[in-house]
Structures are given as structure tokens and as C-alpha cells.
Scaffold this motif. Sequence first.
Motif, PDB file in Angstrom:
ATOM      1  N   GLN A  88     139.078  30.997  18.460  1.00 25.41           N
ATOM      2  CA  GLN A  88     140.766  31.375  18.296  1.00 25.41           C
ATOM      3  C   GLN A  88     140.598  33.414  17.583  1.00 25.41           C
ATOM      4  OE1 GLN A  88     142.972  32.374  16.075  1.00 25.41           O
ATOM      5  NE2 GLN A  88     144.582  32.813  16.918  1.00 25.41           N
ATOM      6  N   THR A  89     139.821  33.069  16.311  1.00 26.87           N
ATOM      7  CA  THR A  89     139.991  34.026  16.206  1.00 26.87           C
ATOM      8  C   THR A  89     139.095  35.257  16.504  1.00 26.87           C
ATOM      9  OG1 THR A  89     140.124  33.048  13.573  1.00 26.87           O
ATOM     10  CG2 THR A  89     139.304  35.541  13.964  1.00 26.87           C
TER      11      THR A  89
ATOM     12  N   SER B 129     155.158  38.245  19.509  1.00 26.28           N
ATOM     13  CA  SER B 129     154.923  38.094  21.158  1.00 26.28           C
ATOM     14  C   SER B 129     156.241  36.825  21.470  1.00 26.28           C
ATOM     15  CB  SER B 129     153.702  37.007  21.331  1.00 26.28           C
ATOM     16  OG  SER B 129     152.901  37.829  21.067  1.00 26.28           O
TER      17      SER B 129
ATOM     18  N   LYS C 108     143.961  42.329  19.955  1.00 30.07           N
ATOM     19  CA  LYS C 108     144.457  43.172  18.843  1.00 30.07           C
ATOM     20  C   LYS C 108     144.023  44.013  19.752  1.00 30.07           C
ATOM     21  CE  LYS C 108     145.143  43.712  14.420  1.00 30.07           C
ATOM     22  NZ  LYS C 108     145.403  43.546  12.844  1.00 30.07           N
TER      23      LYS C 108
ATOM     24  N   ASN D   3     151.226  36.389  14.377  1.00 31.75           N
ATOM     25  CA  ASN D   3     150.653  37.595  15.754  1.00 31.75           C
ATOM     26  C   ASN D   3     151.774  37.051  16.821  1.00 31.75           C
ATOM     27  OD1 ASN D   3     149.085  40.004  15.812  1.00 31.75           O
ATOM     28  ND2 ASN D   3     146.859  38.784  14.690  1.00 31.75           N
ATOM     29  N   ALA D   4     151.511  36.143  16.510  1.00 32.13           N
ATOM     30  CA  ALA D   4     152.399  34.833  17.791  1.00 32.13           C
ATOM     31  C   ALA D   4     153.742  35.121  17.627  1.00 32.13           C
ATOM     32  CB  ALA D   4     152.019  33.366  17.830  1.00 32.13           C
TER      33      ALA D   4
ATOM     34  N   TYR E  72     147.035  30.156  23.037  1.00 28.64           N
ATOM     35  CA  TYR E  72     147.071  31.199  22.901  1.00 28.64           C
ATOM     36  C   TYR E  72     147.111  32.193  23.205  1.00 28.64           C
ATOM     37  CZ  TYR E  72     146.112  35.900  20.304  1.00 28.64           C
ATOM     38  OH  TYR E  72     146.587  37.201  20.070  1.00 28.64           O
TER      39      TYR E  72
ATOM     40  N   GLU F 245     141.889  35.942  19.398  1.00 32.12           N
ATOM     41  CA  GLU F 245     142.818  36.729  18.816  1.00 32.12           C
ATOM     42  C   GLU F 245     142.428  38.376  18.676  1.00 32.12           C
ATOM     43  OE1 GLU F 245     145.977  37.346  14.999  1.00 32.12           O
ATOM     44  OE2 GLU F 245     144.366  35.515  15.515  1.00 32.12           O
ATOM     45  N   ASN F 246     141.046  39.104  18.284  1.00 32.05           N
ATOM     46  CA  ASN F 246     140.572  39.962  17.655  1.00 32.05           C
ATOM     47  C   ASN F 246     140.773  41.068  19.829  1.00 32.05           C
ATOM     48  OD1 ASN F 246     139.887  40.951  15.076  1.00 32.05           O
ATOM     49  ND2 ASN F 246     139.895  38.819  15.288  1.00 32.05           N
TER      50      ASN F 246
ATOM     51  N   PHE G 274     147.089  34.319  12.091  1.00 32.42           N
ATOM     52  CA  PHE G 274     147.447  34.292  13.736  1.00 32.42           C
ATOM     53  C   PHE G 274     148.820  34.044  14.152  1.00 32.42           C
ATOM     54  CE2 PHE G 274     148.776  30.346  16.255  1.00 32.42           C
ATOM     55  CZ  PHE G 274     148.833  30.837  16.926  1.00 32.42           C
TER      56      PHE G 274
ATOM     57  N   GLU H 194     149.925  34.442  24.702  1.00 31.40           N
ATOM     58  CA  GLU H 194     149.791  36.266  25.150  1.00 31.40           C
ATOM     59  C   GLU H 194     149.973  36.356  26.553  1.00 31.40           C
ATOM     60  OE1 GLU H 194     150.278  37.809  22.267  1.00 31.40           O
ATOM     61  OE2 GLU H 194     148.451  38.293  21.337  1.00 31.40           O
TER      62      GLU H 194
END
Length: 345
Positions: free
Chosen positions: A258-259, A178, A266, A174-175, A225, A262-263, A171, A229
Motif C-alpha cells: 500500500q505504501t 481525498s 503521490k 492522505n486518505a 485504497y 501511495e507513493n 496513510f 483514490e
Amino acid sequence: MRKLSPYWLCQIGGWSLYGLINVFFYYTISPKTEANFYNTLLLYMAEGFVISHLMRTVIQQYGLLNLPITRQIITLFSLTLVFAFLYSIVDNLMVSQLGLETETVKKYSFGIKVVRIAVGTFFFLCMWNLIYFSYHYIMKSRKDQLDKVRLESLVKELELKTIKAHINPHFIFNALNSIRALVDEDPERARTAITELSNILRSSMYAEKVETTSLERELSIVKDYLALEHIRFEDRLHVEYDIDEDTLDLPVPPMMLQTLVENAIKHGISKQKEGGVIKVMSDFKDNHYELVVQNTGHLNGRSLKDGFGISGTINRLHLMFGDNAFFDIKDKDSNLVEAKVVLPV
């Protein structure tokens, strides 16, 4: 004061009971009195106590309790037979030396006396061995079961910690990507993004310490999150929530929602030229409740379950809830993917 072990309590209690039973039958059934009855009985009890203890010493010394069950049975029979004759020989010698033989017994030869007493003793010692072996067999089985449960629990704990250890770095990277995209382009927004990331990291540190968290707390991480994003995607990202307020206090695995979000970013939104919608839903269904993340996009026959984020979610659900929870991801329609988690109430 040191307590006696179960073995010594059983030894003392068992041979004392043997003596009491003999006294009971002596006064209720015996047709005649015997002058040396009590002396003989005490001798039998003392010999039985010593012989059975020696037998136990042999069992422990040679690890007979660790043999396969079939060999234990054969050993039980053989050991009992040997010590029955040993008891008989010692008893005949002691009775003769102490002058406790009755007139009826004196007329037999030593060999016949040994065989007669050995036969009766065999059944007593066989019963003693059967109880001793059975007790240890049961205790060993219970210990093996407890060790198995502890081992399974330890494996599950280690697997959960391993999964968590992968989730957080996954995580964070990825953050950070950004934020990096904003540093030169818009420093003010970058500072805002760093604040959002700080909030998320604080929450994720808390997640490391617990196996479950409230849905409300999990949603706060998701909102931070998505706010982060949104800075990167701007108008290409639209977020919707449909949350039943009664589900906010329900426990969920930390960082799981959150996962999934996030997917969705993505594999869904980032691949759409025009962007798309992410919708987070939570509601009761029958005897369970559902967490659903929908995103614009399509699977194109691919299974995201092979990725670490989704496979980690599946593993966590299995480890924590067994068959009472499951995960599914599919194309909802031509341009909508739905990831659903079903959890027990």
C-alpha cells in the motif's frame, strides 16, 4: 528439596574424586602401608575443600572475575601461590597437632615442610582456579552474546513499531484529504469514500498486530485504497493487476505494498496532467518472488528513497529479512517508474 548449585556439586565431586584417586594409587602403587593413611587423606580433603572455598570467597568479594583477562591471569597465579602456602601452613599445624606425621617427615624443619607441601598444593589449586576462572569466563561470554542478541532483537522490534506508527498516520492523512475534496462536490461519493476508508482502517489495525500478512490480504487493502483514490482522480487513474495466484498466500510486511502504491499516486499520477496507469504485479523469479508497482511518470534524477514511505520500506525489509530481501526504484523507460521489492520464498 532445594537443589545444590553447580559450584557445590563440583566442590563435593572434585574433592571426592581427589580422595578416590589417592585410594586407588595407595592400593595399586604404594610400596608400603601407612597407619594413618585414611585419617591423613580425610584431613587433606577437608583442608582442600575449605581453602578452595575461601579462595572462591576472595574472588567474589573483590570482583576478580570482572578484571581484564590479562589481569585475571596474573591474579590467578598470585592467588594460587598465596593460598598454596596458607594450605601448607594449616596442614602442617593440623598434622602436628593430631599426631599424623610420619617418621620421614618429622626430621624436616617446619619451613622446609611448608615449602614442600606448598609446591605440590600449588598445582592442585592452580588447576582448581583454572577450571573456576575458565567456567565463569565462558559463562560470561555466553551471557554477553545472549544479551547482545536480545538487545538487537529489542532494537529491531522497536524500530519496526516506530516505522509502523509512522506509516498509518501518513496513510490516513492522505486518505482524509481525498475525502475532504468530495464532501461538497459529491456527498454520495463522499459516503462511498468513507466506507472504503473504514475498510482500510480496519485492515491497518490488524496490520499493527502482525509482522507479516498474506499478499492476498495486502492486495485487498491496496484495492480499497485505489478505489478511494479513483474517486478523486476519476478517469485520470487507470489500474492494472498482474498477480500470479500462487503468490497470494506468501507473507509480506503489512501495509508495505500500500505504501508503494501511495507513493506511485503521490509522485507519479498526481503530477501528470493526463493522469496515468498504476500496475501491480506479483510473480516468482528464480528462488525468490517479486512485488512490482509501476506508474506513469519519471524520477528526473530524484531519489524517492529519501522520503519516509520508501526509506521505511527499505528499513523494514532489512530488519525483517536482512540481506535476503531488497528494494529498488528506477525509471523503466521515458515515462514509467518501477518500484520493485524482492522477497525470499
